[in-house]
Design a protein around this motif. Structure first.
Motif, PDB file in Angstrom:
ATOM      1  N   ARG A 274       0.872  -1.186   0.000  1.00 24.28           N
ATOM      2  CA  ARG A 274       0.000   0.000   0.000  1.00 24.28           C
ATOM      3  C   ARG A 274       0.903   1.227   0.000  1.00 24.28           C
TER       4      ARG A 274
ATOM      5  N   PHE B 142      -0.939  -5.730  10.100  1.00 26.35           N
ATOM      6  CA  PHE B 142       0.052  -6.398  10.951  1.00 26.35           C
ATOM      7  C   PHE B 142       0.552  -7.705  10.338  1.00 26.35           C
TER       8      PHE B 142
ATOM      9  N   SER C 155      -5.004   2.179  11.110  1.00 26.80           N
ATOM     10  CA  SER C 155      -4.123   1.008  10.959  1.00 26.80           C
ATOM     11  C   SER C 155      -3.654   0.484  12.304  1.00 26.80           C
ATOM     12  N   ALA C 156      -3.296   1.414  13.180  1.00 27.21           N
ATOM     13  CA  ALA C 156      -2.577   1.028  14.394  1.00 27.21           C
ATOM     14  C   ALA C 156      -3.427   1.106  15.651  1.00 27.21           C
TER      15      ALA C 156
ATOM     16  N   PHE D 180       8.686  -6.105  15.453  1.00 21.93           N
ATOM     17  CA  PHE D 180       8.783  -5.225  14.290  1.00 21.93           C
ATOM     18  C   PHE D 180      10.224  -5.332  13.791  1.00 21.93           C
TER      19      PHE D 180
ATOM     20  N   SER E 297      -3.232   6.073   9.282  1.00 24.58           N
ATOM     21  CA  SER E 297      -2.352   5.517  10.314  1.00 24.58           C
ATOM     22  C   SER E 297      -3.115   5.251  11.611  1.00 24.58           C
TER      23      SER E 297
ATOM     24  N   VAL F  50       4.222   8.157   8.609  1.00 26.43           N
ATOM     25  CA  VAL F  50       4.768   8.329   9.963  1.00 26.43           C
ATOM     26  C   VAL F  50       5.530   7.085  10.423  1.00 26.43           C
ATOM     27  N   LEU F  51       5.035   5.894  10.050  1.00 25.83           N
ATOM     28  CA  LEU F  51       5.682   4.648  10.490  1.00 25.83           C
ATOM     29  C   LEU F  51       6.889   4.310   9.629  1.00 25.83           C
TER      30      LEU F  51
HETATM   31  C1  OVV Z   1       0.971  -1.385  12.053  1.00 25.71           C
HETATM   32  C2  OVV Z   1       1.168   0.069  12.239  1.00 25.71           C
HETATM   33  C3  OVV Z   1       1.718   0.537  13.401  1.00 25.71           C
HETATM   34  C4  OVV Z   1       1.918   1.884  13.542  1.00 25.71           C
HETATM   35  C5  OVV Z   1       1.574   2.756  12.515  1.00 25.71           C
HETATM   36  C6  OVV Z   1       1.026   2.289  11.351  1.00 25.71           C
HETATM   37  C7  OVV Z   1       0.819   0.942  11.211  1.00 25.71           C
HETATM   38  C8  OVV Z   1       0.717   3.239  10.234  1.00 25.71           C
HETATM   39  O1  OVV Z   1       0.024   2.840   9.294  1.00 25.71           O
HETATM   40  O2  OVV Z   1       1.161   4.371  10.279  1.00 25.71           O
END
Ligand code: OVV
Length: 405
Positions: A88, A178, A243-244, A294, A240, A93-94
C-alpha cells in the motif's frame, strides 16, 4: 532476494538458528522461542528468512532507538522497500525517518496529545461502565468478541470522528496491516485476500468530509489548512490511526482480562485499589506484548555488542522477548501489577514510540477501572484459543464468567 530483501551472509560470531518465528505453533505459544532467542546471545541468524533477530532487552532497545543506523524507511516488516514495492502507499509516519518523520509525527502527536485525550476520558469511562454492566448481566460471555473488540470499536471511531463505522472492517484492516509485515505465508495471504473489500472502505473513511469536526481526524486536517501538511498527507495520517489503533487495543484489552483471570491474587490487589488500573494495564503490556515484533533495516555497515552487521540486514526485533528478559526484569514471568514497568518495550522506544499511547492507556484504564469497581470475580469459562498473526499476539477466543459485587 528472499522475502523481499537482500540475502545476507552469516555474520561472524552469530549463531545460526534453524527456527521459524512464523510457524503458527510458535506464534501461538512463543515463550520457549523467546527464551531460546535470548539464550543465543545478542543476535541470532535465521537462515530460512536470512534475517538477524534479537530479543535481549539491551540490544533490542539499542536497535529500536537508533533511527540513523536502523531505519524504518525501508519498511518495518521483512520486505526491504528499497528493493520491493510495499502493498500500500507508505505510511508517512511509520515507514519514514527523520527529518521527514519529524514533521508528520508532530501533527499526529498534537492530535493525540494528553490534553486532547483528557477531553475524552469521561466518554471512555461512561462507555466502559455501560459495557461492563451489560456483561455482568450476561454473566458468561466471549471476552474477545464482546469486550475486547467491542470496546475499542465503540470508543475509537468516535474519538477519531468517523461518521460511518464498521467493526468487522476495522478489525480486518488491522489484521492485514500487521500480517503484512511478515513473510508471504498463509497468514499474510489470507489477511490480504480481504483487501478488495476492506481497503477502499478504509480509504473513504479517511476523507475530510467523512470526519466530524471534533475528533482526532479534524485536528489532523486542521494542520493541512495551515500548510504544515497537505490534505493528502492528512488523509494518510488518519489512515495511520485506523491502521494502528484498533487491533493493538483489542489485543491488549483481551490479554488484560486473560491476565486477571489467570492471576486472581493480582485481581484482588486491583479491586482493593482500583487506582492500580493504570499499572495493571502497563504490566499487561509488558507481560503479553500485543505487538510481538517489528523489523528495522541496517542502513549502514555497523556493529552492536561487538557483532558486525551488514548494510541491508533485516533485523527482527522481538519486543515481547525483551519484555521477559531475566537480565532486565526481576521474575519476568510473574504478572505483577505492582511492578510499574515503565521501561517496557511493548510501545517501542525512541522517535517512533507509539504515538497513540495516551489513547491506548486511557482505554485500558477506563475498562480496568470499571472492572475493578464492579466485578467481584473473573473466571475462565472454557478453552482459550490464540489467533496467530505475523506481528501481533492476540487471543481469538476467551470465554469468561464475571460475578458482580
Ligand atoms: C501497524 C502500524 C503501526 C503503527 C503505525 C502504522 C501501522 C501506520 O500505518 O502508520
Amino acid at each position: 532476494m528472499l522475502e523481499g530483501h537482500k540475502e545476507i551472509e552469516v555474520p561472524a560470531d552469530v549463531p545460526v538458528w534453524d527456527v521459524d518465528p512464523y510457524d503458527p505453533a510458535v506464534l501461538a505459544d512463543p515463550l520457549d522461542y523467546y527464551a531460546e532467542l535470548r539464550s543465543k546471545g545478542p543476535f541470532a541468524y535465521i537462515p530460512k528468512y536470512s534475517i538477524l533477530t534479537c530479543g535481549r532487552y539491551e540490544e533490542t532497545k539499542e536497535v529500536f532507538s537508533d533511527w540513523e543506523r536502523f531505519v524504518s524507511s525501508r519498511g518495518v516488516g521483512i520486505q526491504d522497500f528499497n528493493l520491493e514495492e510495499p502493498w500500500r502507499p507508505l505510511s508517512i509516519v511509520l515507514e519514514v525517518d527523520p527529518p521527514e518523520h519529524t514533521r508528520t509525527r508532530a501533527v499526529i502527536e498534537r492530535a493525540l496529545s494528553p490534553r486532547s485525550v483528557a477531553n475524552q476520558k469521561e466518554t471512555y469511562s461512561t462507555a466502559a461502565d455501560k459495557l461492563i454492566d451489560g456483561l455482568l448481566e450476561k454473566g458468561t460471555f466471549e471476552a474477545m468478541e464482546e469486550l475486547a473488540e467491542t470496546y475499542p470499536t465503540t470508543v475509537f471511531p468516535e474519538a477519531v470522528g468517523l461518521r460511518e463505522t464498521d467493526r468487522q472492517r476495522l478489525v480486518d484492516y488491522g489484521e492485514m496491516v500487521f500480517n503484512a509485515l511478515g513473510p508471504n505465508n498463509e497468514l499474510r495471504r489470507n489477511a490480504m485476500a480481504k483487501g478488495p473489500e476492506v481497503v477502499p472502505w478504509i480509504m473513504e473513511r479517511c476523507q475530510r468530509e467523512q470526519l466530524t469536526l471534533d475528533g482526532f481526524g479534524s485536528t489532523i486536517y486542521a494542520a493541512s489548512d495551515t500548510g504544515e501538511i497537505t490534505e493528502e498527507e492528512a488523509g494518510l495520517l488518519v489512515r495511520s490511526l485506523l491502521s494502528a489503533g484498533v487491533d493493538t487495543t483489542v489485543t491488549a484489552l483481551g490479554s488484560a482480562i486473560w491476565c486477571l483471570a489467570n492471576n486472581p491474587d493480582q485481581f484482588d490487589l486491583l479491586k482493593a485499589k482500583p487506582d492500580k488500573a493504570r499499572w495493571a494495564f502497563e504490566e499487561t503490556m509488558r507481560f503479553t506484548s500485543p505487538v510481538h515484533s517489528f523489523y528495522r533495516t541496517a542502513n549502514v555497515v555497523t556493529e552492536v555488542s561487538g557483532i558486525k552487521i551488514a548494510e541491508g540486514t533485516k533485523i527482527l526485533c522481538v519486543l515481547a522477548a525483551a519484555n521477559r528478559d531475566e537480565n532486565h526484569w526481576p521474575e519476568p514471568d510473574k504478572f505483577d501489577i505492582d511492578r510499574r514497568p515503565s521501561q517496557h518495550l511493548a510501545l517501542g522506544v525512541g522517535v517512533h514510540a507509539c504515538v497513540g499511547q495516551n489513547v491506548a492507556r486511557a482505554e485500558g484504564y477506563a475498562v480496568l477501572m470499571s472492572i475493578a469497581k464492579k466485578v467481584e470475580s473473573i473466571e475462565l469459562a472454557g478453552e482459550t484459543v490464540w489467533r496467530p498473526n505475523n506481528s501481533i499476539r492476540s487471543l481469538a477466543h476467551l470465554p469468561i464468567t464475571f460475578r458482580g459485587k
